[in-house]
Design a protein around this motif. Structure first.
Motif, PDB file in Angstrom:
ATOM      1  N   UNK A 140      73.735 -43.178   2.542  1.00 12.65           N
ATOM      2  CA  UNK A 140      72.679 -42.371   1.930  1.00 12.65           C
ATOM      3  C   UNK A 140      72.704 -42.455   0.403  1.00 12.65           C
ATOM      4  N   UNK A 141      73.882 -42.698  -0.172  1.00 15.86           N
ATOM      5  CA  UNK A 141      73.981 -42.773  -1.624  1.00 15.86           C
ATOM      6  C   UNK A 141      73.110 -43.886  -2.190  1.00 15.86           C
TER       7      UNK A 141
ATOM      8  N   UNK B  20      67.883 -26.067  -5.084  1.00 12.53           N
ATOM      9  CA  UNK B  20      69.103 -26.039  -4.273  1.00 12.53           C
ATOM     10  C   UNK B  20      69.600 -27.452  -3.990  1.00 12.53           C
ATOM     11  N   UNK B  21      68.702 -28.354  -3.618  1.00 12.31           N
ATOM     12  CA  UNK B  21      69.100 -29.723  -3.306  1.00 12.31           C
ATOM     13  C   UNK B  21      69.650 -30.429  -4.549  1.00 12.31           C
ATOM     14  N   UNK B  22      68.983 -30.210  -5.673  1.00 12.45           N
ATOM     15  CA  UNK B  22      69.429 -30.870  -6.905  1.00 12.45           C
ATOM     16  C   UNK B  22      70.804 -30.370  -7.331  1.00 12.45           C
ATOM     17  N   UNK B  23      71.042 -29.083  -7.187  1.00  7.16           N
ATOM     18  CA  UNK B  23      72.313 -28.537  -7.635  1.00  7.16           C
ATOM     19  C   UNK B  23      73.438 -28.696  -6.648  1.00  7.16           C
ATOM     20  N   UNK B  24      73.087 -28.757  -5.355  1.00  5.98           N
ATOM     21  CA  UNK B  24      74.125 -28.719  -4.325  1.00  5.98           C
ATOM     22  C   UNK B  24      74.470 -30.092  -3.776  1.00  5.98           C
ATOM     23  N   UNK B  25      73.527 -31.018  -3.777  1.00 11.30           N
ATOM     24  CA  UNK B  25      73.774 -32.327  -3.174  1.00 11.30           C
ATOM     25  C   UNK B  25      73.574 -33.471  -4.162  1.00 11.30           C
ATOM     26  N   UNK B  26      72.427 -33.479  -4.845  1.00 11.25           N
ATOM     27  CA  UNK B  26      72.096 -34.631  -5.675  1.00 11.25           C
ATOM     28  C   UNK B  26      72.874 -34.673  -6.984  1.00 11.25           C
ATOM     29  N   UNK B  27      73.553 -33.586  -7.324  1.00  7.64           N
ATOM     30  CA  UNK B  27      74.386 -33.599  -8.526  1.00  7.64           C
ATOM     31  C   UNK B  27      75.646 -34.431  -8.317  1.00  7.64           C
TER      32      UNK B  27
ATOM     33  N   UNK C 222      68.459 -29.703   5.142  1.00  4.65           N
ATOM     34  CA  UNK C 222      69.216 -30.897   4.772  1.00  4.65           C
ATOM     35  C   UNK C 222      68.676 -32.143   5.460  1.00  4.65           C
ATOM     36  N   UNK C 223      68.392 -32.025   6.758  1.00  2.76           N
ATOM     37  CA  UNK C 223      67.948 -33.186   7.529  1.00  2.76           C
ATOM     38  C   UNK C 223      66.532 -33.613   7.150  1.00  2.76           C
ATOM     39  N   UNK C 224      65.677 -32.642   6.868  1.00  2.00           N
ATOM     40  CA  UNK C 224      64.270 -32.959   6.607  1.00  2.00           C
ATOM     41  C   UNK C 224      63.972 -33.302   5.152  1.00  2.00           C
ATOM     42  N   UNK C 225      64.901 -33.055   4.262  1.00  2.00           N
ATOM     43  CA  UNK C 225      64.626 -33.298   2.845  1.00  2.00           C
ATOM     44  C   UNK C 225      65.510 -34.380   2.238  1.00  2.00           C
ATOM     45  N   UNK C 226      66.505 -34.862   2.977  1.00  2.00           N
ATOM     46  CA  UNK C 226      67.329 -35.976   2.516  1.00  2.00           C
ATOM     47  C   UNK C 226      67.292 -37.129   3.518  1.00  2.00           C
ATOM     48  N   UNK C 227      67.791 -36.909   4.729  1.00  2.00           N
ATOM     49  CA  UNK C 227      67.845 -37.986   5.720  1.00  2.00           C
ATOM     50  C   UNK C 227      66.462 -38.507   6.086  1.00  2.00           C
TER      51      UNK C 227
END
Length: 698
Positions: free
Chosen positions: A211-212, A235-242, A315-320
């Motif tokens: 995924x990276x 939330x996604x930017x701070x929790x995962x994409x950072x 998580x599944x619908x906005x990244x994967x």
């Protein structure tokens, strides 16, 4: 004196409307085929159905597809325990699900199954695209295996203690308290939910999506597409994409009920790989039935794709899922509409309390229109939890629907069938014109999924309309044959105001819209019918439209839904051998009274931002939300124990009424609670799932 408003136009489409002519493909999350639909599930499907009905009423081409999510270990185990095939089980559950949805007037254009040949072929297509993009890797992993169920355990079938914050009874993929993601093998004291046994650790080969490699694309899409609510994007930017995105495990070894991976015999696609592809497969089945082209709906810039989901599967619908779509060349979501959870009486739904009410059970005791309306009054465009209180539910239905909307028709309906509607619209003091002018404002609220705002505006119109009938007193006019024309005028106004309300409520209350159409001989098919009065037509004999609901009926529903949940084993106290060292290091403080304790205002708060304080050795700077716009800046001495990105989204307990303290680094407006001797051994106090920012800790 007559009002110069003209008769209703016959056109069912709002010509020239800025929203006319759109094409929309709409989905809800696929219900899992391992259990019945309950009122918590219905939040999402009712929300989606309301939005779809609104779009169709506006003249847009809107197609609503869904399907049962049918694969995975749970289906395999249940079928085995019941002595039947997985296919028999999922066929039976599909019928039950569709019956539940129909009971609540949720209408799909197509309802399919992920266990279909169309879905299998699409999974192959997506897989080949991801292979060609060099996104697939293979490696051995340690995985939990249930020795009693004789199967490897998917994330959802493991519960244990969060390895990050220590919260108990957390699922195998992410913590509902601190938001941390992890592997099931990382859980402390894991237990299988299938058998209750302690799982074993076994080695197995799995396939992963890198995924990276999609990091830049996902960052850009989340930042600039406008597909997500702002709180979700942040939330996604701070929790995962950072940070670097973890590889996504997309395979499971046999035994497993699902689709076998063609280039990896003995391995099956994980349910979260093939489930969202089911959206496209269900659309393809609809296309085949309707003579449409799939590419016109999933590979066209002229078609909007809207997903409605709960916050637990963000998580599944906005990244994967966007990564899969981009790689395979399909349209990205125009909008992912995310809603919160349903609580009942302020608490999480539970079988033991009877608040986990099955759809089938609800229908025994209450009109489905009532639940549709109540949810509409609670749903906004934000990711917020809903609460269903029995008294509030009863009061809202009886006051709004019975006392305001239906009352407008029932008070004149029995007189109108003898007179019919006037051929010119009488003077109503501007009521109809004012309600017609509110149509676009209400439409904008529906479009934004801010249903609660739409319902408030509609009830304001009902509040304005009812005094007209009260002051006119048509029941007295009926007694005087000389006032028949006057009676006809009053009935014409009242029924046209009722019809306006029924049109505006039609997405929420389709049954009431049909009843209105039958009463006045003019079916409600378009939003612009609200802009011109209906005149000169006969009125059918009035039939009762709704009955008041009694709270006793809801209490009976709760009682029927109540069942005993397995008791939690207390165990032998001698098992626990906790050291007394912490207590010896820091003895108990002097005794205080309850009044002293009450002075400390402890509140649940959410960490919405966290950052390093470069010039401080021990401090992190936290921004805490107490709900709404209430924010507090707090400096916490937890730098050695936590990274800032671990904290964003987490619920903590703070001392909210502590006097602000001026520090060298800024103003600290409270204190977060923690335990431990300090340094790296600091442990923030957690909050169980269901806690909300702003709630007081007692």
């Amino acid at each position: 004196m007559s009002n110069p408003i003209q008769p209703a136009e016959a056109s069912p489409v709002a010509a020239g409307s800025p929203s006319a002519g759109r094409r929309l493909l709409v989905t809800s999350a696929l219900p899992y085929a391992n259990g019945p639909i309950h009122i918590g599930h219905l939040v999402e499907y009712i929300q989606t159905d309301i939005w779809v009905r609104f779009q169709k009423l506006r003249g847009n081409r809107c197609v609503y597809v869904c399907a049962d999510d049918t694969h995975g270990t749970a289906i395999m185990i249940r079928a085995r325990n019941e002595g039947r095939s997985e296919e028999e089980l999922i066929t039976q559950m599909s019928g039950a699900h569709q019956a539940d949805f129909a009971g609540f007037e949720i209408e799909f254009d197509h309802y399919g199954s992920t266990h279909s040949e169309e879905n299998r072929q699409l999974c192959h297509e997506f897989w080949q695209s991801m292979r060609a993009a060099d996104l697939i890797s293979e490696r051995g992993i340690s995985q939990l295996f249930d020795p009693e169920a004789e199967t490897f355990l998917a994330d959802r079938f493991v519960r244990g203690t969060c390895p990050k914050c220590g919260s108990l009874n957390q699922p195998g993929d992410n913590c509902g308290v601190c938001g941390a993601t992890y592997s099931p093998i990382d859980l402390i004291d894991p237990k299988s939910t299938l058998s209750g046994s302690t799982p074993l650790v076994r080695e197995a080969t799995h396939l992963f999506v890198r995924l990276e490699r999609l990091h830049d694309f996902l960052s850009e899409w989340i930042e600039s597409s406008g597909a997500l609510q702002s709180e979700t994007a942040n939330y996604l930017k701070g929790h995962f994409l950072a940070n670097e995105l973890r590889d996504w495990d997309v395979s499971r070894p046999a035994p497993y009920f699902g689709f076998e991976i063609p280039d990896a015999p003995g391995h099956y696609w994980y349910v979260w790989f093939d489930a969202p592809i089911g959206y496209i497969a269900s659309t393809q089945q609809w296309c085949q039935r309707s003579g449409e082209r799939l590419d016109d709906w999933w590979r066209s810039a002229d078609c909007e794709v809207h997903h409605f989901i709960g916050k637990d599967i963000t998580y599944f619908h906005t990244l994967f899922w966007p990564g899969m779509l981009k790689t395979a060349g399909y349209s990205l979501p125009t909008k992912v509409h995310i809603h919160g959870f349903l609580n009942v009486g302020g608490e999480k739904m539970s079988k033991s309390t009877g608040t986990l009410v099955a759809a089938e059970t609800y229908l025994k005791f209450a009109d489905p229109s009532f639940l549709r309306y109540f949810y509409a009054t609670k749903l906004s465009s934000k990711v917020e939890d809903l609460d269903l209180g029995l008294e509030e539910f009863t009061d809202k239905i009886n006051s709004d629907l019975i006392g305001k909307v239906v009352n407008l028709a029932s008070r004149v309906g029995k007189f109108a069938s003898g007179t019919g509607l006037a051929t010119r619209y009488p003077d109503d003091g501007g009521l109809f014109a004012a309600a017609a002018a509110a149509g676009e404002e209400i439409a904008e609220a529906y479009e934004a999924c801010d249903f609660s705002r739409a319902m408030r505006r509609i009830m304001e119109l009902a509040d304005a309309a009812n005094p007209f009938v009260e002051h006119a007193r048509p029941w007295e006019m009926k007694k005087d044959p000389a006032r028949v024309d006057e009676l006809r005028d009053v009935c014409t106004v009242a029924l046209n105001l009722f019809r306006q309300l029924a049109i505006y409520l039609a997405p929420v209350l389709p049954k009431l819209a049909r009843q209105c159409g039958e009463l006045l001989g003019d079916p409600i098919v378009a939003w612009n019918q609200s802009q011109r009065p209906l005149l000169g037509s006969a009125v059918q004999p009035f039939r009762r439209m709704m009955d008041r609901i009694q709270i006793e009926d809801l209490q009976k529903m709760i009682e029927e839904s109540r069942s005993e949940e397995p008791a939690v084993a207390v165990g032998d106290a001698s098992r626990w051998t906790d050291s007394d060292q912490p207590l010896r290091d820091e003895p108990l403080a002097a005794e205080i009274g309850i009044d002293d304790f009450a002075k400390v205002d402890l509140r649940i708060a959410r960490v919405v931002a966290a950052e390093q304080v470069p010039e401080a050795n021990k401090l992190l700077k936290l921004t805490l939300s107490l709900g709404g716009d209430e924010r507090r800046q707090v400096f916490a001495g937890i730098k050695a124990a936590y990274q800032p990105e671990e904290l964003v989204g987490r619920l903590v307990v703070m001392v909210a009424n502590l006097a602000p303290r001026k520090m060298r680094f800024g103003l600290s407006e409270g204190m977060v609670t923690a335990a431990g001797p300090g340094g790296a051994e600091v442990f923030l106090l957690g909050v169980d799932e269901g806690g909300k920012p702003g709630q007081r800790v007692h």
